[in-house]
Scaffold this active site. Structure first.
Site, mmCIF file in Angstrom:
data_model
loop_
_atom_site.group_PDB
_atom_site.id
_atom_site.type_symbol
_atom_site.label_atom_id
_atom_site.label_comp_id
_atom_site.label_asym_id
_atom_site.label_seq_id
_atom_site.Cartn_x
_atom_site.Cartn_y
_atom_site.Cartn_z
ATOM 1 N N LYS A 126 0.866 -1.191 0.000
ATOM 2 C CA LYS A 126 0.000 0.000 0.000
ATOM 3 C C LYS A 126 0.892 1.226 0.000
ATOM 4 C CE LYS A 126 -4.509 0.837 0.266
ATOM 5 N NZ LYS A 126 -5.585 -0.056 -0.183
HETATM 6 P P1 NAD Z 1 -13.080 7.788 -3.164
HETATM 7 O O1 NAD Z 1 -12.046 8.777 -2.870
HETATM 8 O O2 NAD Z 1 -13.494 7.594 -4.576
HETATM 9 O O3 NAD Z 1 -14.422 8.114 -2.325
HETATM 10 C C1 NAD Z 1 -14.443 8.250 -0.942
HETATM 11 C C2 NAD Z 1 -15.837 8.688 -0.532
HETATM 12 O O4 NAD Z 1 -15.938 8.612 0.884
HETATM 13 C C3 NAD Z 1 -16.190 10.120 -0.921
HETATM 14 O O5 NAD Z 1 -17.549 10.177 -1.301
HETATM 15 C C4 NAD Z 1 -15.979 10.897 0.384
HETATM 16 O O6 NAD Z 1 -16.770 12.055 0.461
HETATM 17 C C5 NAD Z 1 -16.442 9.857 1.382
HETATM 18 N N1 NAD Z 1 -15.903 10.086 2.715
HETATM 19 C C6 NAD Z 1 -14.620 10.283 3.067
HETATM 20 N N2 NAD Z 1 -14.533 10.476 4.385
HETATM 21 C C7 NAD Z 1 -15.788 10.357 4.881
HETATM 22 C C8 NAD Z 1 -16.358 10.446 6.164
HETATM 23 N N3 NAD Z 1 -15.612 10.698 7.226
HETATM 24 N N4 NAD Z 1 -17.702 10.265 6.267
HETATM 25 C C9 NAD Z 1 -18.480 10.016 5.193
HETATM 26 N N5 NAD Z 1 -17.999 9.921 3.950
HETATM 27 C C10 NAD Z 1 -16.670 10.100 3.797
HETATM 28 O O7 NAD Z 1 -12.549 6.431 -2.521
HETATM 29 P P2 NAD Z 1 -12.928 4.934 -2.898
HETATM 30 O O8 NAD Z 1 -11.963 4.443 -3.896
HETATM 31 O O9 NAD Z 1 -14.396 4.839 -3.144
HETATM 32 O O10 NAD Z 1 -12.552 4.216 -1.531
HETATM 33 C C11 NAD Z 1 -13.474 4.169 -0.446
HETATM 34 C C12 NAD Z 1 -13.044 3.060 0.486
HETATM 35 O O11 NAD Z 1 -13.042 1.829 -0.235
HETATM 36 C C13 NAD Z 1 -11.644 3.194 1.077
HETATM 37 O O12 NAD Z 1 -11.629 2.620 2.361
HETATM 38 C C14 NAD Z 1 -10.806 2.356 0.147
HETATM 39 O O13 NAD Z 1 -9.614 1.916 0.761
HETATM 40 C C15 NAD Z 1 -11.766 1.227 -0.117
HETATM 41 N N6 NAD Z 1 -11.495 0.460 -1.313
HETATM 42 C C16 NAD Z 1 -11.479 1.049 -2.544
HETATM 43 C C17 NAD Z 1 -11.192 0.274 -3.659
HETATM 44 C C18 NAD Z 1 -11.195 0.850 -5.049
HETATM 45 O O14 NAD Z 1 -11.024 0.088 -6.004
HETATM 46 N N7 NAD Z 1 -11.403 2.140 -5.228
HETATM 47 C C19 NAD Z 1 -10.915 -1.082 -3.524
HETATM 48 C C20 NAD Z 1 -10.977 -1.664 -2.259
HETATM 49 C C21 NAD Z 1 -11.260 -0.875 -1.166
#
Ligand code: NAD
Length: 447
Positions: free
Chosen positions: A110
């Site tokens: 990561k």
């Molecule tokens: P992103 O940046 O596209 O979106 C994040 C979202 O979460 C945004 O809408 C933001 O406003 C919201 N957010 C952030 N902090 C917040 C809070 N305190 N309260 C409420 N909403 C909040 O990110 P993503 O890629 O969608 O990732 C989201 C989660 O999923 C993370 O934990 C990431 O590690 C995990 N994840 C993502 C992927 C991927 O392929 N993108 C894969 C596995 C896991």
């Protein structure tokens, strides 16, 4: 009562230690457990970046390669103010378990940059990304450590990673150095929706196998989703398209609720126009965390870590929690939810769709091929079904051995409370750790 730790490195270690209490052959294997939890490599870099104003700001960047027993490191790069060495170490360990559980030939890694993306222009993000990749040098590579998108990074960021790495490594096929790229530079169809589709496949299969009595599928289920980014936004659409009613979504500014179902087109347009879902027409706006406490069938935390804690777990009114985010539920909350009969499909199982399709992209790039949507979706579904079944079966096996586990635990911890029933997180970690042990043994890594 002591305050629970919200440090995710501490949490990842607690989860690992807890799983080991149910699988004694790991703890007794000559120091293997201590080796397995420790990162193989930690790289920390200092990045001077020229801002649009002309001022130079210094950012801290990290890349942690956690474990490569099963293959090269794989894991996202995130841009977030909370990024530090501890956070990246925890996320890298979770990637090791996730890849092993998904059955793909990667270890865990990561990376991230401590910054506030909401205050950065596109040009500033590009300069930070290029500087990060240059500073990491050969700490990333197609056969050593392969980044991907994560919190506040996307296919555009991955295009900059690819371009910068390629400038430094001319004359070879550099496409497999990073996944989640735009389609025309070797990205794979379906990568942007893969995490959410994986969440859907896992949920649907778990429900069809009787995971929640009285709820046999996503169709007709009432769903609340925290986070409206890559994972949450696509999850909302996919669950709705499969017959669920999405009653609430949220972001950092608020939760928007509509009992009859949120109009996702309206909410998405509102977010694109204003930067937030808060205030979208036809919805009631509540606080960002209210979404976690709504009466619903399926709650999908899809934002950031440590959102369901000892403080609010008793207020969760869902029948099932499915972790699209990494680390949204703390160990104390796990216990509270388990006591209340609310199963949690853990992150390392439920959100593996992103890394599975990243693996497909990597294979496609190595072969200079182009997979079609059907092949990607079919492969993803089969892998998510298989790992969901493996976790359910492991939990049954751990339950069958619970009396022995409890006796062992009581003998070594006479003053501690009895071991609780194994949950799906414990089972998922046990599957992953056992697979890594088997690989390490086969390779003869371990004496
Ligand atoms: P992103 O940046 O596209 O979106 C994040 C979202 O979460 C945004 O809408 C933001 O406003 C919201 N957010 C952030 N902090 C917040 C809070 N305190 N309260 C409420 N909403 C909040 O990110 P993503 O890629 O969608 O990732 C989201 C989660 O999923 C993370 O934990 C990431 O590690 C995990 N994840 C993502 C992927 C991927 O392929 N993108 C894969 C596995 C896991």
């Amino acid at each position: 009562m002591t305050e629970e730790s919200l440090n995710i490195h501490t949490i990842a270690r607690m989860q690992f230690d807890q799983a080991l209490t149910y699988i004694p052959d790991i703890t007794t294997w000559n120091g293997f457990a201590e080796w397995l939890i420790a990162p193989e490599k930690i790289v920390s870099v200092t990045l001077p970046v020229v801002m649009d104003s002309g001022a130079v700001r210094t950012f801290k960047g990290y890349r942690v390669l956690h474990n490569t027993a099963r293959g090269p490191g794989k894991g996202g790069i995130r841009f977030h103010p909370s990024v530090d060495e501890d956070e990246v170490k925890a996320l890298a360990a979770w990637m090791t378990w996730k890849c092993a559980l998904a059955g793909i030939p990667f270890g865990g890694a990561k990376g991230g940059v401590a910054c506030d993306p909401s205050t950065l222009s596109v040009d500033e993000k590009r300069r930070i990304t290029r500087r990060l990749v240059a500073a990491l040098g050969d700490n990333i590579g197609p056969h050593t450590d392969i980044p991907a998108p994560d919190l506040y990074t996307d296919s555009q960021t991955m295009a900059w990673v690819f371009d910068t790495y390629t400038m430094l490594h001319t004359g070879s096929n550099t496409r497999p150095v990073v996944t989640g790229k735009p389609l025309d530079i070797g990205g794979i169809v379906g990568r942007s929706t893969a995490t959410a589709r994986g969440v859907f496949f896992c949920t649907e299969h778990f429900l069809s196998l009787g995971g929640v009595p009285g709820l046999s599928g996503v169709k007709g289920a009432r769903v609340a989703i925290q986070g409206y980014g890559n994972a949450g936004r696509h999850a909302a659409t996919i669950f709705r398209d499969n017959g669920a009613t999405v009653i609430a979504v949220s972001d950092t500014k608020g939760s928007v609720v509509a009992e009859q179902g949120v109009d996702l087109a309206v909410v998405s347009a509102h977010k694109d126009a204003t930067g937030s879902v808060a205030g979208a027409k036809g919805t009631k706006t509540m606080s960002p965390t209210d979404v976690l406490e709504l009466e619903c069938d399926i709650l999908i935390p899809a934002a950031i870590e440590t959102q369901i804690t000892s403080k609010n777990a008793a207020k969760v009114k869902a029948r099932l929690v499915v972790e699209a985010a990494n680390g949204p539920t703390t160990p104390a909350a796990d216990v509270i939810l388990a006591d209340r009969g609310i199963p949690v499909l853990p992150d390392i199982l439920a959100n593996a769709g992103g890394v599975v399709v990243s693996y497909f992209e990597w294979v496609q790039n190595l072969q200079n091929e182009e997979w079609d949507e059907e092949r990607v979706d079919d492969g993803l579904r089969r892998r998510m079904f298989r790992s969901t079944e493996a976790v359910i079966a492991q939990r049954v096996a751990l339950q069958a051995g619970l009396a022995q586990s409890r006796a062992r635990w009581a003998a070594s911890h006479p003053d501690a409370p009895p071991l609780r029933e194994p949950d799906y997180r414990i089972a998922a970690t046990a599957v992953a750790v056992s697979r890594i042990k088997a690989t390490a043994a086969e390779r003869g890594v371990w004496p």
